[in-house]
Design a protein around this motif. Structure first.
Motif, mmCIF file in Angstrom:
data_model
loop_
_atom_site.group_PDB
_atom_site.id
_atom_site.type_symbol
_atom_site.label_atom_id
_atom_site.label_comp_id
_atom_site.label_asym_id
_atom_site.label_seq_id
_atom_site.Cartn_x
_atom_site.Cartn_y
_atom_site.Cartn_z
ATOM 1 N N ARG A 96 0.836 -1.202 0.000
ATOM 2 C CA ARG A 96 0.000 0.000 0.000
ATOM 3 C C ARG A 96 0.881 1.266 0.000
ATOM 4 O O ARG A 96 0.554 2.264 -0.649
ATOM 5 C CB ARG A 96 -0.926 -0.040 1.219
ATOM 6 C CG ARG A 96 -2.001 1.049 1.226
ATOM 7 C CD ARG A 96 -2.933 0.885 2.420
ATOM 8 N NE ARG A 96 -3.742 -0.321 2.311
ATOM 9 C CZ ARG A 96 -3.756 -1.299 3.214
ATOM 10 N NH1 ARG A 96 -2.969 -1.232 4.281
ATOM 11 N NH2 ARG A 96 -4.541 -2.351 3.041
ATOM 12 N N ALA A 97 1.997 1.188 0.706
ATOM 13 C CA ALA A 97 2.863 2.361 0.822
ATOM 14 C C ALA A 97 3.740 2.586 -0.403
ATOM 15 O O ALA A 97 4.107 3.728 -0.708
ATOM 16 C CB ALA A 97 3.750 2.224 2.062
ATOM 17 N N GLY B 57 -3.316 0.027 -15.049
ATOM 18 C CA GLY B 57 -4.663 -0.416 -15.369
ATOM 19 C C GLY B 57 -4.837 -1.874 -15.029
ATOM 20 O O GLY B 57 -4.331 -2.378 -14.039
ATOM 21 N N GLU B 58 -5.544 -2.607 -15.884
ATOM 22 C CA GLU B 58 -5.811 -4.026 -15.645
ATOM 23 C C GLU B 58 -4.558 -4.818 -15.956
ATOM 24 O O GLU B 58 -4.084 -4.831 -17.094
ATOM 25 C CB GLU B 58 -6.973 -4.508 -16.518
ATOM 26 C CG GLU B 58 -7.358 -5.953 -16.233
ATOM 27 C CD GLU B 58 -8.550 -6.380 -17.050
ATOM 28 O OE1 GLU B 58 -8.853 -7.577 -17.066
ATOM 29 O OE2 GLU B 58 -9.177 -5.516 -17.678
ATOM 30 N N ALA C 1 -6.945 -7.168 0.125
ATOM 31 C CA ALA C 1 -5.832 -6.512 -0.564
ATOM 32 C C ALA C 1 -6.008 -6.572 -2.073
ATOM 33 O O ALA C 1 -5.759 -5.586 -2.788
ATOM 34 C CB ALA C 1 -4.516 -7.168 -0.149
ATOM 35 N N LYS C 2 -6.441 -7.710 -2.571
ATOM 36 C CA LYS C 2 -6.661 -7.820 -4.012
ATOM 37 C C LYS C 2 -7.811 -6.927 -4.460
ATOM 38 O O LYS C 2 -7.735 -6.274 -5.519
ATOM 39 C CB LYS C 2 -6.930 -9.279 -4.379
ATOM 40 C CG LYS C 2 -5.707 -10.181 -4.267
ATOM 41 C CD LYS C 2 -6.014 -11.564 -4.817
ATOM 42 C CE LYS C 2 -4.751 -12.400 -4.932
ATOM 43 N NZ LYS C 2 -4.955 -13.634 -5.701
ATOM 44 N N ALA C 3 -8.883 -6.897 -3.656
ATOM 45 C CA ALA C 3 -10.020 -6.044 -3.993
ATOM 46 C C ALA C 3 -9.630 -4.574 -4.005
ATOM 47 O O ALA C 3 -10.172 -3.769 -4.780
ATOM 48 C CB ALA C 3 -11.159 -6.281 -3.004
ATOM 49 N N GLU C 4 -8.664 -4.221 -3.183
ATOM 50 C CA GLU C 4 -8.155 -2.853 -3.120
ATOM 51 C C GLU C 4 -7.310 -2.497 -4.337
ATOM 52 O O GLU C 4 -7.024 -1.324 -4.596
ATOM 53 C CB GLU C 4 -7.327 -2.704 -1.835
ATOM 54 C CG GLU C 4 -6.854 -1.314 -1.508
ATOM 55 C CD GLU C 4 -6.030 -1.282 -0.222
ATOM 56 O OE1 GLU C 4 -5.211 -0.352 -0.072
ATOM 57 O OE2 GLU C 4 -6.184 -2.189 0.622
ATOM 58 N N GLY C 5 -6.901 -3.520 -5.088
ATOM 59 C CA GLY C 5 -6.073 -3.286 -6.260
ATOM 60 C C GLY C 5 -4.592 -3.404 -6.006
ATOM 61 O O GLY C 5 -3.782 -3.079 -6.887
#
Length: 462
Positions: free
Chosen positions: A229-230, A457-458, A252-256
């Motif tokens: 995240r950091a 992106g994806e 975490a995966k849902a957060e991207g």
């Protein structure tokens, strides 16, 4: 075409584009150049048709193998490991930076690894680098030398020459690797949790599991997620054994966050309830947990929360593994299973009602994607002609003495498994046959990391 293909292999069931169908694969120059109907009129120097009991599948790509050479070649080595791989339908391995001496933490050490493998490899071999305290700030030269990423331990590794990273150092490594969009692969157990649960060891398997509780994995994975995240870096969690960490992984995966996860054949095949006291052949870190946990790991694979399966083949000498009177505190912590990883996973998957296509997605497609091995892991035009004649309904009993591993011991000893590898091809050349000796030159190639695709992106690697 003006010249015949080198070889054509025909099968009534070939796993093409993720599904089984009748097909003929034509190979020239080590590459699949055409795929047609099973009776396609392809002209070839060799034309082989599999019996109906065998399916044609892509070679397994095992992204987690400890070869241990140079330095601890009495534990395993490139000759024995790659022969075992070929016999198990594994056509590519990526070697871990320990337990060799020196570990692969510098370009010079990588050169030593490559020199050792070049003389002996039956299958293709790539290499992970190591992130240890002394190599922080100096990782990019090793990345540029061709390693596929960097392995770090968050708790003691078991060998002095590969020390673990503190949480602060973990975040430093992630920040550094993010600058060149590398990949950190992590042994995720927290040393503080382990220290709080340390016990006297002994022969009791329950005591061993209690010494490495789920909280150790959960806490370490939380630290990895905080670092991602950091920094925006990429990380891969090795050998997940704890289903208790799955909610944080899903979030975490849902957060991207750029996070992938693996588990291993032994966590999917065994359960703590079936491991006798003193049976140190089952010792691994993190440990094999209970049956309910095993079922949750399977569910997480199906749901996509866990991305792939790799063997974590971690052999040692018999004395290190079994020579301590069954004391789990003293025995070496690693499971030897490279040659039987495919049938072990297929057998356990079959019992869960999961098809072979899914097993290949986890053990070939996803493992290739992790390392961006675009020519590996699938039967498609333009891919390397690495494939396996596999009889999914045939059974066998694992006899350690019959395996190609250097040290003839495995936790899978005596297991009755489905799935027999009959022939393995590397770039269209047979490198293993169950029916007759294969008299071929060493065919393995040393693989080097290629540039990753854009990760904006994806992403394609998740």
């Amino acid at each position: 075409m003006s010249e015949p293909y080198d070889v054509v292999v025909r099968a009534t069931r070939a796993c093409v584009d993720g599904a089984f169908r009748p097909a003929a694969l034509a190979v020239s120059g080590g590459t699949i150049v055409a795929i047609g109907e099973v009776d396609a009129r392809f002209e070839a120097l060799r034309d082989e048709t599999l019996p109906d009991s065998q399916v044609l599948i892509p070679g397994i790509v095992d992204s987690h193998v400890h070869v241990n050479e140079p330095g601890r070649t009495d534990w395993e080595g490139f000759a024995s490991a790659t022969k075992a791989a070929a016999a198990g339908g594994v056509t590519t391995i990526i070697d871990m930076p320990l337990n060799s001496i020196p570990p692969t933490t510098t370009p010079e050490a990588l050169d030593l690894k490559r020199a050792a493998a070049a003389r002996q490899a039956t299958v293709d071999v790539g290499f992970w680098g190591g992130a240890i305290p002394s190599s922080l700030g100096h990782l990019e030269p090793l990345h540029d030398a061709g390693v596929f990423g960097f392995k770090a331990f968050l708790s003691p590794s078991g060998v002095d020459e590969f020390p673990h990273l503190s949480t602060e150092q973990l975040h430093q490594a992630l920040a550094e690797i993010a600058t060149f969009d590398g990949l950190l692969i992590v042994h995720a157990e927290d040393p503080g949790v382990l220290a709080a649960h340390e016990n006297a060891g002994g022969v009791g398997y329950e005591d061993f599991v209690a010494s490495r509780p789920e909280a150790a994995e959960k806490t370490a994975i939380d630290h990895i997620i905080e670092g991602l995240r950091a920094t925006g870096a990429r990380a891969h969690i090795l050998h997940l054994s704890s289903a208790g960490a799955l909610p944080a992984i899903r979030a975490a995966k849902a957060e991207g966050l750029r996070l992938t996860v693996e588990t291993c054949p032994h966590y999917l095949s065994f359960a703590a309830e079936g491991i006798p006291d003193g049976a140190t052949q089952y010792k691994c870190c993190p440990p094999i947990r209970d049956e309910a946990n095993r079922e949750l790991l399977w569910q997480a694979l199906v749901a996509g929360d866990i991305d792939l399966i790799a063997s974590d083949h971690s052999p040692s000498t018999r004395e290190l593994k079994l020579g301590h009177g069954g004391d789990f505190g003293l025995a070496w912590g690693g499971i030897s299973g490279l040659q039987v990883s495919l049938p072990a996973v297929w057998s356990a998957a079959q019992a869960c009602g999961i098809g072979l296509e899914s097993v290949l997605e986890w053990m070939s497609v996803a493992t290739s994607r992790l390392a961006n091995l675009t020519a590996k892991g699938s039967l498609t035009v333009g891919s390397d002609a690495d494939f396996v004649a596999f009889a999914p309904e045939e059974t066998f009993t694992v006899i350690a003495e019959h395996l190609q591993h250097k040290n003839k011991l495995t936790a899978f000893e005596g297991s009755h498994l489905h799935g027999v590898v009959h022939t393995t091809w590397l770039r269209g050349t047979p490198i293993f046959s169950i029916d007759q000796p294969v008299d071929a030159e060493l065919t393995g190639t040393l693989l080097t990391r290629i540039a990753q695709p854009s990760l904006t992106g994806e992403t394609s690697w998740q």
